[in-house]
Design a protein around this motif. Structure first.
Motif, PDB file in Angstrom:
ATOM      1  N   MET A 106       0.832  -1.190   0.000  1.00  0.00           N
ATOM      2  CA  MET A 106       0.000   0.000   0.000  1.00  0.00           C
ATOM      3  C   MET A 106       0.868   1.242   0.000  1.00  0.00           C
ATOM      4  N   LYS A 107       0.390   2.245  -0.653  1.00  0.00           N
ATOM      5  CA  LYS A 107       1.068   3.544  -0.691  1.00  0.00           C
ATOM      6  C   LYS A 107       0.272   4.495   0.200  1.00  0.00           C
ATOM      7  N   ILE A 108       0.865   4.882   1.343  1.00  0.00           N
ATOM      8  CA  ILE A 108       0.173   5.682   2.346  1.00  0.00           C
ATOM      9  C   ILE A 108       0.880   7.022   2.500  1.00  0.00           C
ATOM     10  N   GLY A 109       0.123   8.101   2.384  1.00  0.00           N
ATOM     11  CA  GLY A 109       0.667   9.443   2.556  1.00  0.00           C
ATOM     12  C   GLY A 109       0.372   9.981   3.940  1.00  0.00           C
ATOM     13  N   LEU A 110       1.268  10.804   4.439  1.00  0.00           N
ATOM     14  CA  LEU A 110       1.127  11.449   5.747  1.00  0.00           C
ATOM     15  C   LEU A 110       1.250  12.957   5.529  1.00  0.00           C
ATOM     16  N   ASP A 111       0.156  13.683   5.701  1.00  0.00           N
ATOM     17  CA  ASP A 111       0.137  15.118   5.424  1.00  0.00           C
ATOM     18  C   ASP A 111       0.575  15.894   6.662  1.00  0.00           C
ATOM     19  N   LEU A 112       1.766  16.467   6.606  1.00  0.00           N
ATOM     20  CA  LEU A 112       2.325  17.221   7.730  1.00  0.00           C
ATOM     21  C   LEU A 112       2.649  18.654   7.318  1.00  0.00           C
ATOM     22  N   ARG A 113       1.872  19.210   6.403  1.00  0.00           N
ATOM     23  CA  ARG A 113       2.157  20.550   5.894  1.00  0.00           C
ATOM     24  C   ARG A 113       1.900  21.638   6.919  1.00  0.00           C
ATOM     25  N   THR A 114       0.934  21.463   7.788  1.00  0.00           N
ATOM     26  CA  THR A 114       0.529  22.544   8.691  1.00  0.00           C
ATOM     27  C   THR A 114       0.902  22.290  10.148  1.00  0.00           C
ATOM     28  N   ILE A 115       1.792  21.351  10.406  1.00  0.00           N
ATOM     29  CA  ILE A 115       2.140  20.993  11.781  1.00  0.00           C
ATOM     30  C   ILE A 115       3.139  21.990  12.354  1.00  0.00           C
ATOM     31  N   ASN A 116       2.840  22.470  13.558  1.00  0.00           N
ATOM     32  CA  ASN A 116       3.762  23.340  14.287  1.00  0.00           C
ATOM     33  C   ASN A 116       4.809  22.464  14.958  1.00  0.00           C
ATOM     34  N   THR A 117       6.069  22.713  14.690  1.00  0.00           N
ATOM     35  CA  THR A 117       7.130  21.825  15.176  1.00  0.00           C
ATOM     36  C   THR A 117       7.557  22.110  16.615  1.00  0.00           C
ATOM     37  N   ASN A 118       6.974  23.092  17.254  1.00  0.00           N
ATOM     38  CA  ASN A 118       7.360  23.434  18.627  1.00  0.00           C
ATOM     39  C   ASN A 118       6.320  22.969  19.645  1.00  0.00           C
ATOM     40  N   THR A 119       5.677  21.846  19.398  1.00  0.00           N
ATOM     41  CA  THR A 119       4.616  21.383  20.293  1.00  0.00           C
ATOM     42  C   THR A 119       4.844  19.928  20.688  1.00  0.00           C
ATOM     43  N   TYR A 120       4.116  19.506  21.719  1.00  0.00           N
ATOM     44  CA  TYR A 120       4.147  18.097  22.115  1.00  0.00           C
ATOM     45  C   TYR A 120       3.505  17.215  21.044  1.00  0.00           C
ATOM     46  N   TYR A 121       2.549  17.774  20.344  1.00  0.00           N
ATOM     47  CA  TYR A 121       1.890  17.029  19.273  1.00  0.00           C
ATOM     48  C   TYR A 121       2.902  16.641  18.191  1.00  0.00           C
ATOM     49  N   PHE A 122       3.830  17.544  17.872  1.00  0.00           N
ATOM     50  CA  PHE A 122       4.873  17.227  16.904  1.00  0.00           C
ATOM     51  C   PHE A 122       5.750  16.089  17.422  1.00  0.00           C
ATOM     52  N   LYS A 123       6.054  16.094  18.708  1.00  0.00           N
ATOM     53  CA  LYS A 123       6.870  15.020  19.287  1.00  0.00           C
ATOM     54  C   LYS A 123       6.141  13.680  19.183  1.00  0.00           C
ATOM     55  N   PHE A 124       4.828  13.700  19.404  1.00  0.00           N
ATOM     56  CA  PHE A 124       4.026  12.488  19.245  1.00  0.00           C
ATOM     57  C   PHE A 124       4.085  11.993  17.799  1.00  0.00           C
ATOM     58  N   ILE A 125       3.914  12.901  16.849  1.00  0.00           N
ATOM     59  CA  ILE A 125       3.934  12.534  15.431  1.00  0.00           C
ATOM     60  C   ILE A 125       5.301  11.989  15.043  1.00  0.00           C
ATOM     61  N   TYR A 126       6.352  12.627  15.512  1.00  0.00           N
ATOM     62  CA  TYR A 126       7.709  12.181  15.175  1.00  0.00           C
ATOM     63  C   TYR A 126       7.969  10.777  15.710  1.00  0.00           C
ATOM     64  N   GLU A 127       7.517  10.517  16.931  1.00  0.00           N
ATOM     65  CA  GLU A 127       7.661   9.176  17.517  1.00  0.00           C
ATOM     66  C   GLU A 127       6.838   8.158  16.726  1.00  0.00           C
ATOM     67  N   PHE A 128       5.633   8.553  16.334  1.00  0.00           N
ATOM     68  CA  PHE A 128       4.771   7.699  15.516  1.00  0.00           C
ATOM     69  C   PHE A 128       5.461   7.344  14.198  1.00  0.00           C
ATOM     70  N   LEU A 129       6.048   8.334  13.544  1.00  0.00           N
ATOM     71  CA  LEU A 129       6.738   8.100  12.280  1.00  0.00           C
ATOM     72  C   LEU A 129       7.980   7.241  12.466  1.00  0.00           C
ATOM     73  N   SER A 130       8.673   7.431  13.566  1.00  0.00           N
ATOM     74  CA  SER A 130       9.864   6.628  13.846  1.00  0.00           C
ATOM     75  C   SER A 130       9.525   5.158  14.012  1.00  0.00           C
ATOM     76  N   ASN A 131       8.350   4.868  14.555  1.00  0.00           N
ATOM     77  CA  ASN A 131       7.935   3.486  14.769  1.00  0.00           C
ATOM     78  C   ASN A 131       7.349   2.826  13.523  1.00  0.00           C
ATOM     79  N   LEU A 132       7.066   3.589  12.496  1.00  0.00           N
ATOM     80  CA  LEU A 132       6.498   3.013  11.270  1.00  0.00           C
ATOM     81  C   LEU A 132       7.452   2.059  10.574  1.00  0.00           C
ATOM     82  N   LYS A 133       8.739   2.302  10.671  1.00  0.00           N
ATOM     83  CA  LYS A 133       9.699   1.455   9.968  1.00  0.00           C
ATOM     84  C   LYS A 133       9.693   0.031  10.485  1.00  0.00           C
ATOM     85  N   ASP A 134       9.342  -0.167  11.762  1.00  0.00           N
ATOM     86  CA  ASP A 134       9.323  -1.504  12.346  1.00  0.00           C
ATOM     87  C   ASP A 134       8.013  -2.236  12.100  1.00  0.00           C
TER      88      ASP A 134
END
Length: 132
Positions: free
Chosen positions: A1-29
């Motif tokens: 499957m080809k899955i896109g993740l839209d992160l165009r409007t994410i503020n990088t100075n928030t806890y939400y960004f840290k959650f997203i980054y951790e989520f993306l880091s775990n996708l490889k496994d």
């Protein structure tokens, strides 16, 4: 499957960004047969550069602000021919009707956004009405 993740409007100075980054880091496994593509603005591009060894990262110039950006974003994502698209904000291109999922930081973002003008408020309300 080809899955896109839209992160165009994410503020990088928030806890939400840290959650997203951790989520993306775990996708490889999680899944080897899926192809994940991050769509981000040119401002946020370098915040995801460490993930580029196992995720594709694409710069998208449309942010989701004006009607022309909404139509351009909708056209762009439709041409990408994705099986699914995950949004991390309620600001997704309206008329995008393919399989998608929206994650929100909190309901306050959707129900009580901080508008600086009444035009922006009604613009977002129209877009939300057309989107769902």
């Amino acid at each position: 499957m080809k899955i896109g993740l839209d992160l165009r409007t994410i503020n990088t100075n928030t806890y939400y960004f840290k959650f997203i980054y951790e989520f993306l880091s775990n996708l490889k496994d999680e899944s080897k047969e899926n192809k994940f593509i991050i769509y981000t603005s040119s401002l946020n591009f370098y915040n995801f550069i460490e993930l580029s060894n196992f995720l594709d990262i694409k710069k998208v110039n449309t942010i989701a602000g004006s009607f022309s950006d909404q139509f351009a974003g909708n056209k762009y994502f439709n041409e990408e021919n994705l099986d699914a698209l995950i949004f991390f904000s309620y600001k997704r291109p309206y008329f995008y009707k393919k399989r998608n999922l929206i994650f929100l930081e909190n309901l306050k973002e959707l129900l009580y956004p901080n508008y600086k003008s009444s035009f922006k408020k009604y613009f977002d309300l129209i877009i939300m009405k057309l989107s769902f």
